[in-house]
Motif scaffolding. Structure first.
Motif, PDB file in Angstrom:
ATOM      1  N   ARG A 157       0.822  -1.196   0.000  1.00 19.09           N
ATOM      2  CA  ARG A 157       0.000   0.000   0.000  1.00 19.09           C
ATOM      3  C   ARG A 157       0.865   1.258   0.000  1.00 19.09           C
ATOM      4  O   ARG A 157       0.602   2.208  -0.731  1.00 19.09           O
ATOM      5  N   LEU A 158       1.938   1.205   0.806  1.00 20.85           N
ATOM      6  CA  LEU A 158       2.822   2.363   0.883  1.00 20.85           C
ATOM      7  C   LEU A 158       3.494   2.623  -0.461  1.00 20.85           C
ATOM      8  O   LEU A 158       3.591   3.762  -0.909  1.00 20.85           O
ATOM      9  N   ILE A 174       3.965   5.677  -5.486  1.00 17.67           N
ATOM     10  CA  ILE A 174       3.916   5.765  -6.948  1.00 17.67           C
ATOM     11  C   ILE A 174       2.841   6.769  -7.364  1.00 17.67           C
ATOM     12  O   ILE A 174       3.047   7.633  -8.221  1.00 17.67           O
ATOM     13  N   GLN A 175       1.686   6.646  -6.678  1.00 20.20           N
ATOM     14  CA  GLN A 175       0.582   7.531  -6.976  1.00 20.20           C
ATOM     15  C   GLN A 175       0.954   8.993  -6.738  1.00 20.20           C
ATOM     16  O   GLN A 175       0.704   9.865  -7.568  1.00 20.20           O
ATOM     17  N   ASN A 176       1.605   9.223  -5.581  1.00 21.82           N
ATOM     18  CA  ASN A 176       2.023  10.587  -5.260  1.00 21.82           C
ATOM     19  C   ASN A 176       2.994  11.118  -6.305  1.00 21.82           C
ATOM     20  O   ASN A 176       2.906  12.274  -6.709  1.00 21.82           O
ATOM     21  N   VAL A 177       3.925  10.249  -6.727  1.00 22.36           N
ATOM     22  CA  VAL A 177       4.910  10.683  -7.727  1.00 22.36           C
ATOM     23  C   VAL A 177       4.192  11.036  -9.027  1.00 22.36           C
ATOM     24  O   VAL A 177       4.488  12.050  -9.658  1.00 22.36           O
ATOM     25  N   MET A 234       2.374  14.082   2.625  1.00 26.89           N
ATOM     26  CA  MET A 234       3.161  13.270   1.696  1.00 26.89           C
ATOM     27  C   MET A 234       3.007  13.763   0.262  1.00 26.89           C
ATOM     28  O   MET A 234       3.965  13.781  -0.505  1.00 26.89           O
ATOM     29  N   GLN A 235       1.785  14.168  -0.090  1.00 29.64           N
ATOM     30  CA  GLN A 235       1.548  14.635  -1.454  1.00 29.64           C
ATOM     31  C   GLN A 235       2.444  15.838  -1.781  1.00 29.64           C
ATOM     32  O   GLN A 235       3.124  15.848  -2.809  1.00 29.64           O
ATOM     33  N   PHE A 236       2.481  16.803  -0.879  1.00 28.51           N
ATOM     34  CA  PHE A 236       3.252  18.009  -1.180  1.00 28.51           C
ATOM     35  C   PHE A 236       4.752  17.783  -1.011  1.00 28.51           C
ATOM     36  O   PHE A 236       5.558  18.329  -1.756  1.00 28.51           O
TER      37      PHE A 236
END
Lengths: 245, 421
Positions: free
Chosen positions: B10-11, B16-19, B341-343
């Motif tokens: 999940r992490l 990957i999603q955030n990137v 985490m997103q930013f």
């Protein structure tokens, strides 16, 4: 769930804001219950506390005192991240201004809540497409919000609200930015969702919108002043296109 | 339990999603992202350029060093700068030829050795003369230790060595300067008013960029050690060669031990001579060069801070612009940590992309540096560790300067964020 077990149980909820030395009681002792598959309209003028109530019900805010039980669980003492999980899994929001992310396609917008769910990746795309189909937007999956009409945008927002099968659907003036024809379509969609078994709470100040609900709660100065089945409320006379009965 | 098993997956998916989100965000603000990362790009490019040039310089000098031969051990007299022998008479310090006669017998790692002394003197033949030829007095083994080729004639023999015969080896430059025949072996030349017979023509000294003693044009004349020593009794040094490069350090210890005993040094007294190996010098040089590289890279690296401040600035703008988005994400279930985490990812990705571009630019700079004539930087290159370090450092800058804006985003109140126009 039996009618004796409400989905939402508010008990003497107060919300107080400190504005300088003054205290404003946005909610002043609200006690109410909402049962499964109810369709409730919350009415009131601006400043009546309906938005504060909505934020509380949506777990975006906390009561200063009193308790709020959602599906039998007290949310009053939950940590911020537990509240985030409640918002994610139990609550579907529909906003007046749609709040779609302009750079994402309709499908990606609908998928957004799944990003923050355990195992959200499983069948994400399929689930988003199904949700869009439910709101009648199968043909608009890859459109960006700026390629959609207002009504379509609100449908995407509703699909997003539905994707995690929430316990309640919270709509804050969902037709406020739409013309009357599109408003009707969106209200029909809400009625349809209600018939399919969803529990809906909708904030509005328009009587004809409220008349679509089953039950009308009227607020004034942070208190519930009336809570009646729609047939007994003044709004009922607007039910059929604003014609007085 | 199942949750726990899925957590890493999940992490990773989350990351990957955030990137992807971050790359999308960067791509949709191309010009702005480019201008923002310019600070990082230039910073990393200059660090890579500096490290590249210094690495090239180092490679060049090491090549020079190695041309002396990694077997070689240089032994020279030295007045200790402390201890009881600080004021010893120079005669005590000076090497005497007999001190080295038994060296090979006592130092098993030493293959051969030569005593060596050199001086400048006029050399002439008839009308033609050289004012300042470099006269080097050596033993027969010298030619092997120096690994020079004999082009004509022969090297020194043991008889030349032991009898100190007046014979000499010259290089081509000397031959041509003196206007000798191409076949010069057998001719007589005058060195410091003594006649010497040429027995061999040797190739010139290897071309060294930095370690060329004296520099400029040199004319080499090599004569047997004794032929000069018996006249002048000069100070001299010794070059020994170990049997293999690996044995150089052993040979160094053996020679030190042997010389201390031969020169009757008492235990505890500092050496009255020094024994250096090319390998040892190389290590020293490597250390110095490492420090220089770190200091220079560090100073240039300060420019990365400026780049980092640019990143922080643009991230703050980005947070302010996307307040409603943050509010919405929170409303649909994003935790503070998800937003953080997103930013943070966005900031790191921005810096990382800048870092990659910077290394690319640094590589081009290095290529350009190689072309600079007479700079001896033709071996300039960016070492792998510098690339890894640059990438790690730019990611670090991203984290450091992204934390504050990301925290600001994570702490936004969703109600107010959604109300933001």
């Amino acid at each position: 769930m039996s009618p004796s077990n409400p989905i939402i149980q508010l008990t003497d909820v107060r919300r107080t804001y400190d504005v300088g030395a003054e205290q404003i009681h946005a909610l002043d002792g609200v006690t109410a219950a909402v049962y499964e598959n109810e369709y409730v309209a919350v009415m009131g003028h601006s400043g009546s506390g309906k938005s504060t109530l909505m934020n509380l019900l949506g777990c975006l805010d906390r009561a200063t005192s009193g308790t709020y039980e959602l599906s039998g669980i007290d949310t009053t003492k939950m940590s911020p991240s537990a509240l985030a999980q409640v918002r994610n899994e139990k609550i579907g929001f529909v906003f007046q201004a749609f709040e779609l992310l302009p750079k994402l396609s309709a499908r990606k917008n609908v998928e957004l809540p799944l990003i923050y769910t355990q195992n959200g990746a499983v069948g994400r795309r399929r689930r988003a497409e199904e949700a869009l189909k439910r709101v009648g937007l199968s043909g608009r999956v890859n459109h960006r919000p700026n390629q959609l009409s207002g009504g379509e945008k609100q449908r995407v927002a509703i699909a997003r609200a539905l994707i995690n099968q929430p316990a309640i659907l919270l709509a804050d003036e969902p037709t406020g930015n739409l013309d009357s024809k599109t408003s009707r379509e969106i209200l029909d969609l809400f009625s349809q969702l209600h018939q399919e078994g969803h529990t809906i709470i909708m904030v509005t100040h328009e009587s004809d919108v409220a008349s679509q609900a089953q039950r009308v709660v009227r607020m004034l100065d942070g208190q519930i002043v009336s809570d009646l089945p729609v047939e007994q409320d003044d709004a009922y006379q607007y039910r059929n296109g604003g014609q007085r009965l | 339990m199942k949750k726990l098993l899925f957590l890493p997956i999940r992490l990773v998916l989350m990351a990957i999603q955030n990137v992807c989100v971050a790359l999308g965000q960067i791509w949709s603000n191309k010009v702005r992202s480019m201008l923002t990362t310019l600070g990082i790009i230039i910073g990393i490019a200059s660090v890579s350029g500096v490290i590249g040039s210094l690495s090239g310089l180092k490679a060049k000098i090491i090549t020079d060093f190695e041309s002396f031969g990694l077997n070689n051990i240089y032994i020279s007299p030295r007045q200790p700068d402390s201890g009881p022998l600080k004021h010893a008479s120079p005669e005590l310090i000076k090497f005497k030829p007999e001190e080295f006669e038994d060296l090979q017998a006592h130092c098993p790692s030493v293959k051969q050795m030569t005593r060596m002394s050199s001086f400048d003197a006029p050399v002439s033949r008839g009308e033609r003369s050289i004012e300042n030829a470099t006269i080097t007095c050596v033993d027969a083994a010298w030619i092997k230790i120096e690994s020079r080729d004999v082009l004509q004639g022969r090297p020194f023999s043991l008889i030349d060595e032991t009898q100190g015969r007046r014979v000499c080896l010259i290089d081509e430059k000397t031959r041509d300067k003196l206007n000798l025949d191409k076949e010069c072996v057998g001719s007589l030349i005058s060195i410091d008013n003594f006649n010497y017979r040429i027995v061999g023509l040797i190739e010139g000294a290897p071309d060294r960029a930095f370690a060329n003693m004296g520099g400029g044009e040199t004319f080499e004349v090599i004569i047997p050690f004794w032929s000069y020593y018996q006249e002048a009794k000069p100070w001299f040094s010794v070059i020994a060669a170990s049997k293999t490069p690996e044995l150089a350090a052993d040979a160094q210890s053996e020679i030190t031990f042997y010389l201390r005993r031969t020169r009757n040094q008492r235990p505890g007294d500092p050496d009255t001579f020094r024994v250096d190996t090319v390998g040892g010098e190389l290590e020293q040089f490597d250390k110095i060069m490492g420090t220089i590289t770190a200091v220079a890279g560090g100073i240039v690296g300060v420019s990365l801070l400026v780049g980092g401040i640019g990143i922080m600035n643009i991230m703050l703008v980005s947070v302010a612009e996307r307040t409603r988005e943050i509010g919405l994400r929170k409303a649909v279930g994003a935790k503070g940590s998800d937003i953080l985490m997103q930013f943070l990812t966005e900031s790191v990705v921005l810096c990382f992309v800048g870092g990659i571009a910077g290394i690319g630019l640094g590589y081009l700079i290095t290529l350009a540096i190689r072309q600079i004539p007479n700079a001896n930087l033709d071996q300039a290159y960016i070492p792998g560790w510098a690339i890894m370090m640059s990438l790690a450092f730019s990611a670090g800058v991203g984290i450091f300067f992204g934390v504050f804006p990301a925290f600001k985003a994570a702490r936004l109140n969703p109600i107010e964020a959604l109300r933001n126009e």
